[in-house]
Design an enzyme around this catalytic site. Sequence first.
Site, PDB file in Angstrom:
ATOM      1  N   ASP A  30       0.737  -1.730  -0.040  1.00 33.89           N
ATOM      2  CA  ASP A  30       0.209   0.399  -0.347  1.00 33.89           C
ATOM      3  C   ASP A  30       0.850   1.063  -0.040  1.00 33.89           C
ATOM      4  O   ASP A  30       2.015   1.255  -0.054  1.00 33.89           O
ATOM      5  CB  ASP A  30      -0.507  -0.156   1.148  1.00 33.89           C
ATOM      6  CG  ASP A  30      -0.572   0.115   2.409  1.00 33.89           C
ATOM      7  OD1 ASP A  30       0.549  -0.596   2.905  1.00 33.89           O
ATOM      8  OD2 ASP A  30      -0.353   0.405   3.625  1.00 33.89           O
ATOM      9  N   GLU A  68       0.580  -1.180   5.712  1.00 30.68           N
ATOM     10  CA  GLU A  68       1.135  -0.868   6.220  1.00 30.68           C
ATOM     11  C   GLU A  68       1.128   0.544   6.594  1.00 30.68           C
ATOM     12  O   GLU A  68       1.490   1.229   8.095  1.00 30.68           O
ATOM     13  CB  GLU A  68       2.714  -0.961   5.444  1.00 30.68           C
ATOM     14  CG  GLU A  68       4.094  -0.611   7.192  1.00 30.68           C
ATOM     15  CD  GLU A  68       3.881   0.314   6.576  1.00 30.68           C
ATOM     16  OE1 GLU A  68       5.222   1.161   7.291  1.00 30.68           O
ATOM     17  OE2 GLU A  68       3.596   1.037   5.784  1.00 30.68           O
TER      18      GLU A  68
END
Length: 211
Positions: A92, A156
């Site tokens: 991400d 994350e």
Amino acid sequence: MDATRIDAREVDPAAEVVELCRDLIRCDTSNYGDVEGPGERKAAEYVAERLAEAGLEPKVIETSPGRTNVVAHWGGADPARTDGLLVHGHLDVVPAAAEDWQVDPFSGEVVDGYVWGRGAVDMKDFDAMMLSVVRARQAAGRVPDRPIVLCFTADEEAGGHHGAEVLVRDHPDLFDGCTEAIGEVGGFSTTVRAGASTWSRPPNAAWPGCG
């Protein structure tokens, strides 16, 4: 595992890593910290395909709609080596407003010798390095003696609740035997023993920048 779909004569990791990074940047995995956003599924499927081409058997783990992780086991050619190494990166990225950029943040353009785009520094560059190294070594038949766990996580940027948290809670067996880990942030050490954990950061150690 042996490489079954890629030829060592066709693998140039120095060139491939650039294209892998550009392809990953083009997968918009913006993480807004809520239910909005495209999730990591497209990037995770891309990673899994590249690993499968190299002869690995990646597991694609979707923890909620669109929020997707990839885990693969590699190496372990020497049965005497049981000390596993975890190498991990996240898929991400923080959101990017196109008007704030000189180029499309999800184009993966190469400008002045640099790859531009959201994630070029944090951390699709490292994800691409992981893939290119594995693919090149597999194609050359250079499988590590040590068992290695490759992990590409979701979420994350917003706490890891759809990524690392779920993986270690619900799939701890995937990390059996790992004694060390290499990831995004350097300078940290964690000791887990009898349920206790500690962490430290050396003086003047900087937090990584966002890309």
